[in-house]
Design an enzyme around this catalytic site. Structure first.
Site, PDB file in Angstrom:
ATOM      1  N   GLU A  78      68.148 -11.068   2.042  1.00  0.00           N
ATOM      2  CA  GLU A  78      68.968 -11.603   3.132  1.00  0.00           C
ATOM      3  C   GLU A  78      68.646 -13.071   3.381  1.00  0.00           C
ATOM      4  OE1 GLU A  78      71.403 -10.033   4.402  1.00  0.00           O
ATOM      5  OE2 GLU A  78      70.983  -7.942   3.841  1.00  0.00           O
ATOM      6  N   CYS A 141      68.200  -4.093  11.615  1.00  0.00           N
ATOM      7  CA  CYS A 141      67.664  -4.988  10.577  1.00  0.00           C
ATOM      8  C   CYS A 141      67.981  -6.446  10.903  1.00  0.00           C
ATOM      9  CB  CYS A 141      68.197  -4.611   9.201  1.00  0.00           C
ATOM     10  SG  CYS A 141      67.491  -3.059   8.608  1.00  0.00           S
ATOM     11  N   HIS A 165      67.079  -5.915   1.911  1.00  0.00           N
ATOM     12  CA  HIS A 165      67.718  -4.612   2.066  1.00  0.00           C
ATOM     13  C   HIS A 165      67.658  -3.886   0.725  1.00  0.00           C
ATOM     14  CE1 HIS A 165      70.121  -5.130   5.987  1.00  0.00           C
ATOM     15  NE2 HIS A 165      69.541  -3.939   6.057  1.00  0.00           N
TER      16      HIS A 165
HETATM   17  N1  PCA Z   1      68.282  -0.176   8.059  1.00  0.00           N
HETATM   18  C1  PCA Z   1      68.990  -0.469   9.269  1.00  0.00           C
HETATM   19  C2  PCA Z   1      67.951  -0.419  10.373  1.00  0.00           C
HETATM   20  C3  PCA Z   1      66.763   0.253   9.774  1.00  0.00           C
HETATM   21  C4  PCA Z   1      67.018   0.275   8.327  1.00  0.00           C
HETATM   22  O1  PCA Z   1      66.214   0.675   7.458  1.00  0.00           O
HETATM   23  C5  PCA Z   1      69.816  -1.750   9.211  1.00  0.00           C
HETATM   24  O2  PCA Z   1      70.262  -2.133   8.111  1.00  0.00           O
HETATM   25  O3  PCA Z   1      70.067  -2.362  10.227  1.00  0.00           O
END
Ligand code: PCA
Length: 205
Positions: A78, A141, A165
Protein backbone atom coordinates in the site's frame (compact mmCIF):
# COMPACT_ATOMS: atom_id res chain seq x y z
CA UNK A 1 17.63 -1.99 13.43
CA UNK A 2 14.31 -3.17 14.80
CA UNK A 3 11.09 -3.74 12.83
CA UNK A 4 7.70 -4.13 14.50
CA UNK A 5 5.64 -6.38 12.23
CA UNK A 6 1.92 -6.48 12.96
CA UNK A 7 -0.83 -8.86 11.78
CA UNK A 8 -4.57 -8.76 12.51
CA UNK A 9 -6.84 -11.14 14.36
CA UNK A 10 -9.58 -12.85 12.26
CA UNK A 11 -12.63 -10.75 11.33
CA UNK A 12 -15.75 -10.84 9.18
CA UNK A 13 -16.74 -14.33 10.28
CA UNK A 14 -13.42 -15.95 9.26
CA UNK A 15 -11.69 -18.36 11.61
CA UNK A 16 -8.23 -17.31 10.55
CA UNK A 17 -6.48 -14.18 9.36
CA UNK A 18 -3.55 -14.94 7.02
CA UNK A 19 -1.79 -11.76 8.14
CA UNK A 20 -1.07 -12.89 11.70
CA UNK A 21 -0.39 -16.46 10.50
CA UNK A 22 2.30 -15.20 8.09
CA UNK A 23 3.76 -12.84 10.70
CA UNK A 24 4.02 -15.62 13.31
CA UNK A 25 6.23 -17.63 10.96
CA UNK A 26 8.80 -14.87 10.37
CA UNK A 27 12.32 -15.52 11.66
CA UNK A 28 13.69 -13.38 14.53
CA UNK A 29 16.19 -11.64 12.22
CA UNK A 30 15.88 -10.60 8.58
CA UNK A 31 18.74 -8.83 6.76
CA UNK A 32 20.23 -7.83 10.11
CA UNK A 33 16.92 -6.35 11.38
CA UNK A 34 15.40 -7.65 14.59
CA UNK A 35 11.75 -8.65 14.16
CA UNK A 36 9.13 -7.98 16.85
CA UNK A 37 5.71 -9.50 16.15
CA UNK A 38 2.37 -8.10 17.30
CA UNK A 39 -1.27 -9.16 16.90
CA UNK A 40 -3.69 -6.26 16.46
CA UNK A 41 -7.46 -6.31 17.10
CA UNK A 42 -9.80 -5.51 14.21
CA UNK A 43 -11.41 -2.83 16.34
CA UNK A 44 -11.50 0.78 15.25
CA UNK A 45 -10.95 2.28 18.68
CA UNK A 46 -8.28 -0.18 19.83
CA UNK A 47 -5.97 -1.02 16.91
CA UNK A 48 -3.86 2.13 17.06
CA UNK A 49 -3.59 2.09 20.86
CA UNK A 50 -2.25 -1.49 20.77
CA UNK A 51 0.32 -0.52 18.13
CA UNK A 52 1.39 2.63 20.01
CA UNK A 53 1.86 0.64 23.21
CA UNK A 54 4.22 -1.71 21.32
CA UNK A 55 6.06 1.25 19.77
CA UNK A 56 6.61 2.69 23.28
CA UNK A 57 7.79 -0.66 24.59
CA UNK A 58 10.06 -1.76 21.72
CA UNK A 59 11.10 1.55 20.13
CA UNK A 60 11.18 0.14 16.56
CA UNK A 61 12.76 1.95 13.61
CA UNK A 62 10.08 0.64 11.25
CA UNK A 63 6.45 -0.41 11.77
CA UNK A 64 5.23 -2.74 9.04
CA UNK A 65 1.60 -3.83 9.24
CA UNK A 66 -0.02 -6.67 7.34
CA UNK A 67 -3.72 -7.25 6.64
CA UNK A 68 -5.97 -9.61 4.70
CA UNK A 69 -7.57 -8.37 1.49
CA UNK A 70 -10.07 -11.05 0.44
CA UNK A 71 -10.45 -11.02 -3.34
CA UNK A 72 -6.99 -9.68 -4.14
CA UNK A 73 -4.84 -12.21 -5.99
CA UNK A 74 -1.38 -10.84 -5.24
CA UNK A 75 0.59 -9.20 -2.45
CA UNK A 76 -0.20 -5.50 -2.53
CA UNK A 77 2.15 -2.93 -1.05
CA UNK A 78 0.00 0.00 0.00
CA UNK A 79 1.20 3.48 -0.89
CA UNK A 80 -1.28 5.69 0.96
CA UNK A 81 -3.62 5.95 3.94
CA UNK A 82 -6.56 8.37 3.80
CA UNK A 83 -8.27 10.21 6.65
CA UNK A 84 -11.52 8.29 6.25
CA UNK A 85 -13.25 5.60 8.30
CA UNK A 86 -16.20 4.26 6.29
CA UNK A 87 -16.86 0.63 7.18
CA UNK A 88 -19.05 -1.60 5.03
CA UNK A 89 -19.08 -4.22 7.82
CA UNK A 90 -18.89 -3.83 11.60
CA UNK A 91 -15.48 -4.27 13.25
CA UNK A 92 -14.96 -7.02 15.85
CA UNK A 93 -16.71 -4.96 18.55
CA UNK A 94 -19.68 -4.03 16.40
CA UNK A 95 -18.60 -0.50 15.46
CA UNK A 96 -19.65 0.41 11.94
CA UNK A 97 -18.21 3.87 11.57
CA UNK A 98 -19.27 5.77 8.46
CA UNK A 99 -17.91 8.98 6.91
CA UNK A 100 -15.70 9.81 9.90
CA UNK A 101 -12.09 11.00 9.89
CA UNK A 102 -9.49 8.66 11.39
CA UNK A 103 -8.00 11.71 13.14
CA UNK A 104 -10.11 14.84 13.48
CA UNK A 105 -8.15 17.76 11.99
CA UNK A 106 -5.51 15.43 10.53
CA UNK A 107 -4.28 15.93 6.96
CA UNK A 108 -6.34 14.28 4.19
CA UNK A 109 -3.77 11.55 3.53
CA UNK A 110 -0.29 10.25 4.28
CA UNK A 111 2.05 8.49 1.87
CA UNK A 112 3.90 5.65 3.59
CA UNK A 113 7.61 6.09 4.16
CA UNK A 114 8.90 2.70 3.05
CA UNK A 115 10.28 1.98 -0.46
CA UNK A 116 7.10 0.56 -2.01
CA UNK A 117 8.57 0.01 -5.50
CA UNK A 118 11.66 -1.78 -4.17
CA UNK A 119 9.46 -3.94 -1.93
CA UNK A 120 7.28 -5.01 -4.87
CA UNK A 121 10.32 -5.76 -7.00
CA UNK A 122 11.96 -7.79 -4.27
CA UNK A 123 8.81 -9.86 -3.74
CA UNK A 124 8.50 -10.47 -7.49
CA UNK A 125 12.15 -11.53 -7.63
CA UNK A 126 11.07 -14.55 -5.53
CA UNK A 127 8.47 -15.40 -8.23
CA UNK A 128 5.63 -14.20 -6.01
CA UNK A 129 3.02 -11.90 -7.63
CA UNK A 130 3.01 -8.41 -6.11
CA UNK A 131 1.98 -4.88 -7.03
CA UNK A 132 1.61 -1.39 -5.61
CA UNK A 133 -1.87 -0.50 -4.37
CA UNK A 134 -3.10 3.07 -4.25
CA UNK A 135 -6.08 2.35 -2.01
CA UNK A 136 -6.27 0.25 1.13
CA UNK A 137 -10.05 0.75 1.35
CA UNK A 138 -11.71 2.55 4.26
CA UNK A 139 -11.84 -0.18 6.93
CA UNK A 140 -9.48 -0.95 9.81
CA UNK A 141 -6.41 -1.51 7.59
CA UNK A 142 -6.61 1.99 6.12
CA UNK A 143 -7.27 3.26 9.67
CA UNK A 144 -3.98 1.67 10.76
CA UNK A 145 -1.98 2.93 7.75
CA UNK A 146 -3.20 6.48 8.28
CA UNK A 147 -3.05 6.33 12.07
CA UNK A 148 0.49 4.96 12.27
CA UNK A 149 1.73 7.55 9.75
CA UNK A 150 0.09 10.22 11.92
CA UNK A 151 1.69 8.78 15.06
CA UNK A 152 5.11 8.97 13.42
CA UNK A 153 4.49 12.47 12.06
CA UNK A 154 3.37 13.82 15.44
CA UNK A 155 5.20 11.78 18.09
CA UNK A 156 7.90 9.47 16.71
CA UNK A 157 9.94 11.41 14.14
CA UNK A 158 12.43 9.49 12.04
CA UNK A 159 10.49 6.24 12.13
CA UNK A 160 9.04 4.66 8.97
CA UNK A 161 5.84 2.74 8.46
CA UNK A 162 4.38 0.58 5.71
CA UNK A 163 1.53 -1.80 4.97
CA UNK A 164 1.03 -4.95 2.93
CA UNK A 165 -2.29 -6.49 2.04
CA UNK A 166 -2.20 -10.23 1.41
CA UNK A 167 -4.75 -12.61 -0.17
CA UNK A 168 -6.81 -15.27 1.58
CA UNK A 169 -5.36 -18.64 2.49
CA UNK A 170 -6.45 -21.60 0.32
CA UNK A 171 -8.62 -22.96 3.15
CA UNK A 172 -10.51 -19.65 3.36
CA UNK A 173 -11.23 -19.83 -0.37
CA UNK A 174 -12.76 -23.32 -0.24
CA UNK A 175 -16.24 -23.23 -1.67
CA UNK A 176 -16.01 -19.52 -2.51
CA UNK A 177 -16.02 -19.77 -6.29
CA UNK A 178 -13.30 -17.66 -7.86
CA UNK A 179 -11.82 -16.34 -4.58
CA UNK A 180 -8.04 -16.10 -5.13
CA UNK A 181 -5.70 -17.52 -2.48
CA UNK A 182 -2.03 -17.98 -1.67
CA UNK A 183 -0.22 -20.40 0.62
CA UNK A 184 0.95 -19.16 3.99
CA UNK A 185 4.54 -20.20 3.14
CA UNK A 186 4.49 -18.01 0.04
CA UNK A 187 3.05 -15.08 1.99
CA UNK A 188 5.71 -15.40 4.71
CA UNK A 189 8.38 -15.50 1.98
CA UNK A 190 6.88 -12.32 0.49
CA UNK A 191 7.02 -10.58 3.88
CA UNK A 192 10.66 -11.58 4.27
CA UNK A 193 11.44 -10.16 0.82
CA UNK A 194 9.66 -6.89 1.60
CA UNK A 195 11.48 -6.56 4.93
CA UNK A 196 14.83 -7.17 3.21
CA UNK A 197 14.10 -4.32 0.80
CA UNK A 198 13.26 -2.00 3.72
CA UNK A 199 16.31 -3.03 5.77
CA UNK A 200 18.70 -2.64 2.84
CA UNK A 201 17.39 0.79 1.92
CA UNK A 202 17.84 1.91 5.51
CA UNK A 203 21.43 0.70 5.61
CA UNK A 204 22.15 2.80 2.52
CA UNK A 205 21.03 6.05 4.18
N1 PCA B 1 -8.08 -6.65 6.77
C1 PCA B 1 -9.02 -5.60 7.00
C2 PCA B 1 -8.90 -5.25 8.47
C3 PCA B 1 -8.15 -6.37 9.09
C4 PCA B 1 -7.59 -7.14 7.96
O1 PCA B 1 -6.81 -8.11 8.06
C5 PCA B 1 -8.88 -4.42 6.04
O2 PCA B 1 -8.41 -4.62 4.89
O3 PCA B 1 -9.24 -3.31 6.37
Amino acid sequence: MKILVTGFEPFGGEEVNPSIEAVKKLPDKIAGARIVRLEVPVVCHKALAVIEEAVKKHDPDVILSIGQAAGRADITVERIGINVDDYSIPDNEGNQVTDQPVIADGPDAYLVKVPVRAMVERIRSRSIPASISNSAGTFVCNHVIYGVCHLIATKYPGRQSGFLHIPCLPRQALGKGNMPSMSQEMMTEALKAAIEAIAEEKQNF
